[in-house]
Design a protein around this motif. Structure first.
Motif, PDB file in Angstrom:
ATOM      1  N   GLU A   1       1.047  -1.379  -0.024  1.00 32.85           N
ATOM      2  CA  GLU A   1      -0.051   0.026  -0.058  1.00 32.85           C
ATOM      3  C   GLU A   1       1.008   1.265   0.018  1.00 32.85           C
ATOM      4  OE1 GLU A   1      -3.553   2.130   2.588  1.00 32.85           O
ATOM      5  OE2 GLU A   1      -2.977   0.079   2.739  1.00 32.85           O
ATOM      6  N   SER A   2       1.894   1.288   0.936  1.00 34.90           N
ATOM      7  CA  SER A   2       2.892   2.437   0.672  1.00 34.90           C
ATOM      8  C   SER A   2       3.574   2.933  -0.565  1.00 34.90           C
ATOM      9  CB  SER A   2       3.915   2.070   1.906  1.00 34.90           C
ATOM     10  OG  SER A   2       4.689   1.224   1.664  1.00 34.90           O
ATOM     11  N   ASP A   3       3.831   1.504  -1.222  1.00 37.97           N
ATOM     12  CA  ASP A   3       4.376   1.764  -2.631  1.00 37.97           C
ATOM     13  C   ASP A   3       3.273   2.433  -3.408  1.00 37.97           C
ATOM     14  OD1 ASP A   3       6.976   0.726  -1.630  1.00 37.97           O
ATOM     15  OD2 ASP A   3       6.533  -1.377  -2.244  1.00 37.97           O
ATOM     16  N   GLN A   4       2.061   1.700  -3.469  1.00 33.98           N
ATOM     17  CA  GLN A   4       0.954   2.232  -4.303  1.00 33.98           C
ATOM     18  C   GLN A   4       1.038   3.693  -4.153  1.00 33.98           C
ATOM     19  OE1 GLN A   4      -2.436   0.124  -3.581  1.00 33.98           O
ATOM     20  NE2 GLN A   4      -1.891  -1.768  -4.435  1.00 33.98           N
ATOM     21  N   THR A   5       1.084   4.439  -3.002  1.00 33.46           N
ATOM     22  CA  THR A   5       0.614   5.694  -2.668  1.00 33.46           C
ATOM     23  C   THR A   5       1.833   6.420  -3.157  1.00 33.46           C
ATOM     24  OG1 THR A   5      -0.263   5.059  -0.459  1.00 33.46           O
ATOM     25  CG2 THR A   5       0.475   7.480  -1.049  1.00 33.46           C
ATOM     26  N   ILE A   6       3.001   5.844  -3.279  1.00 28.89           N
ATOM     27  CA  ILE A   6       4.312   6.635  -3.797  1.00 28.89           C
ATOM     28  C   ILE A   6       3.895   6.823  -5.337  1.00 28.89           C
ATOM     29  CG2 ILE A   6       6.721   6.327  -4.579  1.00 28.89           C
ATOM     30  CD1 ILE A   6       7.284   4.957  -1.682  1.00 28.89           C
ATOM     31  N   HIS A   7       3.713   5.600  -5.923  1.00 33.74           N
ATOM     32  CA  HIS A   7       3.325   5.576  -7.407  1.00 33.74           C
ATOM     33  C   HIS A   7       2.233   6.481  -7.604  1.00 33.74           C
ATOM     34  CE1 HIS A   7       5.837   2.289  -9.271  1.00 33.74           C
ATOM     35  NE2 HIS A   7       6.041   2.081  -7.765  1.00 33.74           N
ATOM     36  N   ARG A   8       1.196   6.533  -6.951  1.00 36.32           N
ATOM     37  CA  ARG A   8      -0.131   7.315  -7.290  1.00 36.32           C
ATOM     38  C   ARG A   8       0.175   8.887  -7.127  1.00 36.32           C
ATOM     39  NH1 ARG A   8      -5.355   6.176  -4.217  1.00 36.32           N
ATOM     40  NH2 ARG A   8      -6.049   7.620  -5.801  1.00 36.32           N
ATOM     41  N   ALA A   9       1.044   9.170  -5.927  1.00 34.69           N
ATOM     42  CA  ALA A   9       1.538  10.541  -6.137  1.00 34.69           C
ATOM     43  C   ALA A   9       2.437  11.036  -7.073  1.00 34.69           C
ATOM     44  CB  ALA A   9       2.271  10.659  -4.657  1.00 34.69           C
ATOM     45  N   ALA A  10       3.350  10.227  -7.745  1.00 32.27           N
ATOM     46  CA  ALA A  10       4.143  10.586  -8.710  1.00 32.27           C
ATOM     47  C   ALA A  10       3.285  10.612  -9.811  1.00 32.27           C
ATOM     48  CB  ALA A  10       5.280   9.385  -8.867  1.00 32.27           C
ATOM     49  N   TRP A  11       2.476   9.808 -10.445  1.00 29.83           N
ATOM     50  CA  TRP A  11       1.629   9.961 -11.344  1.00 29.83           C
ATOM     51  C   TRP A  11       0.720  11.089 -11.506  1.00 29.83           C
ATOM     52  CZ3 TRP A  11       1.000   7.204 -15.911  1.00 29.83           C
ATOM     53  CH2 TRP A  11      -0.110   7.682 -16.481  1.00 29.83           C
ATOM     54  N   LEU A  12       0.208  11.439 -10.256  1.00 31.43           N
ATOM     55  CA  LEU A  12      -0.667  12.706 -10.163  1.00 31.43           C
ATOM     56  C   LEU A  12       0.306  14.116 -10.495  1.00 31.43           C
ATOM     57  CD1 LEU A  12      -3.144  11.643  -7.364  1.00 31.43           C
ATOM     58  CD2 LEU A  12      -3.850  11.824  -9.859  1.00 31.43           C
ATOM     59  N   TYR A  13       1.486  14.123  -9.871  1.00 31.63           N
ATOM     60  CA  TYR A  13       2.044  15.281  -9.814  1.00 31.63           C
ATOM     61  C   TYR A  13       2.981  15.220 -11.072  1.00 31.63           C
ATOM     62  CZ  TYR A  13       5.691  18.461  -8.364  1.00 31.63           C
ATOM     63  OH  TYR A  13       6.571  19.731  -8.356  1.00 31.63           O
ATOM     64  N   TYR A  14       3.436  14.260 -11.640  1.00 30.41           N
ATOM     65  CA  TYR A  14       4.241  14.282 -12.892  1.00 30.41           C
ATOM     66  C   TYR A  14       3.373  14.047 -14.263  1.00 30.41           C
ATOM     67  CZ  TYR A  14       8.617  14.519 -10.052  1.00 30.41           C
ATOM     68  OH  TYR A  14       9.320  14.653  -9.163  1.00 30.41           O
ATOM     69  N   THR A  15       2.629  13.226 -14.180  1.00 32.67           N
ATOM     70  CA  THR A  15       1.807  13.283 -15.464  1.00 32.67           C
ATOM     71  C   THR A  15       0.664  14.072 -15.763  1.00 32.67           C
ATOM     72  OG1 THR A  15       2.338  10.635 -15.307  1.00 32.67           O
ATOM     73  CG2 THR A  15       0.395  11.269 -16.796  1.00 32.67           C
ATOM     74  N   HIS A  16      -0.088  14.317 -14.556  1.00 31.32           N
ATOM     75  CA  HIS A  16      -1.397  15.120 -14.603  1.00 31.32           C
ATOM     76  C   HIS A  16      -0.971  16.470 -14.124  1.00 31.32           C
ATOM     77  CE1 HIS A  16      -4.574  12.438 -15.672  1.00 31.32           C
ATOM     78  NE2 HIS A  16      -4.002  11.401 -14.861  1.00 31.32           N
ATOM     79  N   ASN A  17       0.378  16.940 -13.883  1.00 29.96           N
ATOM     80  CA  ASN A  17       0.675  18.120 -13.440  1.00 29.96           C
ATOM     81  C   ASN A  17      -0.081  18.805 -12.279  1.00 29.96           C
ATOM     82  OD1 ASN A  17       2.698  18.203 -15.460  1.00 29.96           O
ATOM     83  ND2 ASN A  17       1.218  18.501 -16.938  1.00 29.96           N
ATOM     84  N   LEU A  18      -0.613  18.130 -11.245  1.00 32.67           N
ATOM     85  CA  LEU A  18      -1.152  18.694 -10.161  1.00 32.67           C
ATOM     86  C   LEU A  18      -0.028  19.272  -9.386  1.00 32.67           C
ATOM     87  CD1 LEU A  18      -3.890  16.151  -9.209  1.00 32.67           C
ATOM     88  CD2 LEU A  18      -3.975  17.966 -10.862  1.00 32.67           C
ATOM     89  N   ARG A  19      -0.389  20.307  -8.551  1.00 37.28           N
ATOM     90  CA  ARG A  19       0.562  20.845  -7.515  1.00 37.28           C
ATOM     91  C   ARG A  19       0.178  20.036  -6.444  1.00 37.28           C
ATOM     92  NH1 ARG A  19      -2.581  25.230  -9.201  1.00 37.28           N
ATOM     93  NH2 ARG A  19      -3.799  25.254  -7.300  1.00 37.28           N
ATOM     94  N   GLN A  20       1.441  20.157  -5.386  1.00 38.56           N
ATOM     95  CA  GLN A  20       1.350  19.057  -4.406  1.00 38.56           C
ATOM     96  C   GLN A  20       0.108  19.199  -3.328  1.00 38.56           C
ATOM     97  OE1 GLN A  20       5.239  19.368  -2.242  1.00 38.56           O
ATOM     98  NE2 GLN A  20       6.386  18.972  -4.104  1.00 38.56           N
ATOM     99  N   GLU A  21      -0.250  20.320  -3.223  1.00 44.09           N
ATOM    100  CA  GLU A  21      -1.719  20.493  -2.350  1.00 44.09           C
ATOM    101  C   GLU A  21      -2.646  19.795  -2.862  1.00 44.09           C
ATOM    102  OE1 GLU A  21      -0.562  24.788  -4.220  1.00 44.09           O
ATOM    103  OE2 GLU A  21       0.410  23.210  -3.295  1.00 44.09           O
ATOM    104  N   GLU A  22      -2.801  19.910  -4.645  1.00 48.28           N
ATOM    105  CA  GLU A  22      -3.806  19.010  -5.025  1.00 48.28           C
ATOM    106  C   GLU A  22      -3.782  17.580  -5.043  1.00 48.28           C
ATOM    107  OE1 GLU A  22      -5.000  22.210  -8.763  1.00 48.28           O
ATOM    108  OE2 GLU A  22      -3.016  21.175  -8.974  1.00 48.28           O
ATOM    109  N   VAL A  23      -2.354  17.160  -4.920  1.00 50.79           N
ATOM    110  CA  VAL A  23      -2.256  15.754  -4.806  1.00 50.79           C
ATOM    111  C   VAL A  23      -2.451  15.467  -3.549  1.00 50.79           C
ATOM    112  CG1 VAL A  23      -0.452  13.774  -4.587  1.00 50.79           C
ATOM    113  CG2 VAL A  23      -0.415  15.871  -6.502  1.00 50.79           C
TER     114      VAL A  23
END
Length: 309
Positions: free
Chosen positions: A3-25
């Motif tokens: 689960e912790s690894d999934q969160t890392i991947h999800r955070a990276a996906w949202l931030y780098y692929t969808h260009n969300l700001r950290q607060e949006e992530v």
């Protein structure tokens, strides 16, 4: 994946692929901004942030593994129904990143057409790959129609800084004799034959309904549908009709089409198929039976329907 690894991947996906700001992530994942910053740091340290940013997240579900085993596919990416974005929005991003992970300098790419392919091109990050070619596998449509084969080919070529090779012929001719003569023209014959030498093909599978692309663009008259359905027409690959078993249909429409031989398409080692619409279940099943996919990107709902038979 833990689960912790999934969160890392999800955070990276949202931030780098969808260009969300950290607060949006942080809001999407329901965690603190400080936690997001920590997860992104771990993502960089682990090499998660690459050209195929976090697509591993979409490969790790049990459903993906089951489909690979059941269907004999090399890789399946599943976009979950509870993803941060609706599957119809997320699938092009997953497909674009997964596709980029499969190509490199000198790759010979074949490309079909349609809304799905164009959305993938639009989601694709730019790359500068040496010696890459992008070839159009079927003839073209009239100017008023969006997502034409030439548009899809050249947009992907532009994103990759690659050489785009258009096929300067109509998709459908007015007669079988005219189509046959055009196929035997040297420039058309050589380009269609070259498709079998490509390393990867990017495409979707179309439906055969009144509202499908092949009808709405004017290539296939709606009044022909009842008879084609009676004969088993189920899907469209590269502008050509296939039946329930995934076989090319010997019908007047197909004999008037200018497109790569489907047996040549199946000789391409990596057949990267992407389907956004869950309604294309029957068409996708036909394409899979015909051997038109080695790699597949779909939604969780469509994956479950495939597994259920």
């Amino acid at each position: 994946m833990r689960e912790s690894d999934q969160t890392i991947h999800r955070a990276a996906w949202l931030y780098y692929t969808h260009n969300l700001r950290q607060e949006e992530v942080a809001r999407v994942l329901n965690i603190s901004r400080a936690s997001v910053a920590g997860y992104l740091r771990k993502a960089r340290e682990r090499g998660v942030v690459t050209v195929s940013t976090s697509t591993e997240l979409f490969r790790q579900s049990a459903l993906a593994r089951q489909l690979e085993d059941r269907l004999g596919l090399a890789t399946v990416w599943i976009v979950p129904d509870d993803s941060s974005f609706p599957p119809a929005m997320e699938i092009p991003f997953v497909a674009a990143n997964a596709f980029l992970s499969l190509i490199g300098p000198g790759t010979r790419i074949a490309v079909a057409w349609g809304r799905t392919v164009y959305h993938i091109a639009d989601a694709m990050e730019t790359a500068d790959l040496k010696g890459v070619t992008v070839s159009q596998i079927c003839g073209n449509l009239g100017a008023p129609y969006d997502y034409r084969p030439d548009q899809c080919t050249m947009e992907i070529a532009r994103r990759l800084n690659a050489e785009g090779i258009n096929l300067y012929a109509p998709l459908v001719l007015s007669s079988e004799d005219l189509a046959g003569a055009l196929r035997h023209e040297d420039v058309v014959d050589r380009q269609l034959a070259s498709i079998a030498t490509c390393d990867i093909v990017l495409y979707s599978v179309g439906g055969v309904e009144a509202d499908s692309h092949i009808v709405s663009c004017g290539a296939l008259p709606a009044e022909d549908l009842p008879e084609l359905h009676r004969q088993g027409a189920t899907g469209v690959i590269g502008g050509q009709l296939i039946d329930r078993g995934g076989l090319w249909m010997d019908c007047p429409y197909n004999r008037r089409v200018i497109s790569a031989d489907l047996d040549d398409v199946k000789r391409i080692p990596i057949r990267f198929m992407v389907v956004i619409e869950n309604e294309k279940h029957d068409a996708l099943n036909a394409a899979l039976r015909g051997g038109f996919a080695t790699h597949l990107v779909i939604s969780e709902e469509l994956g479950k329907r495939l597994l259920a038979g």
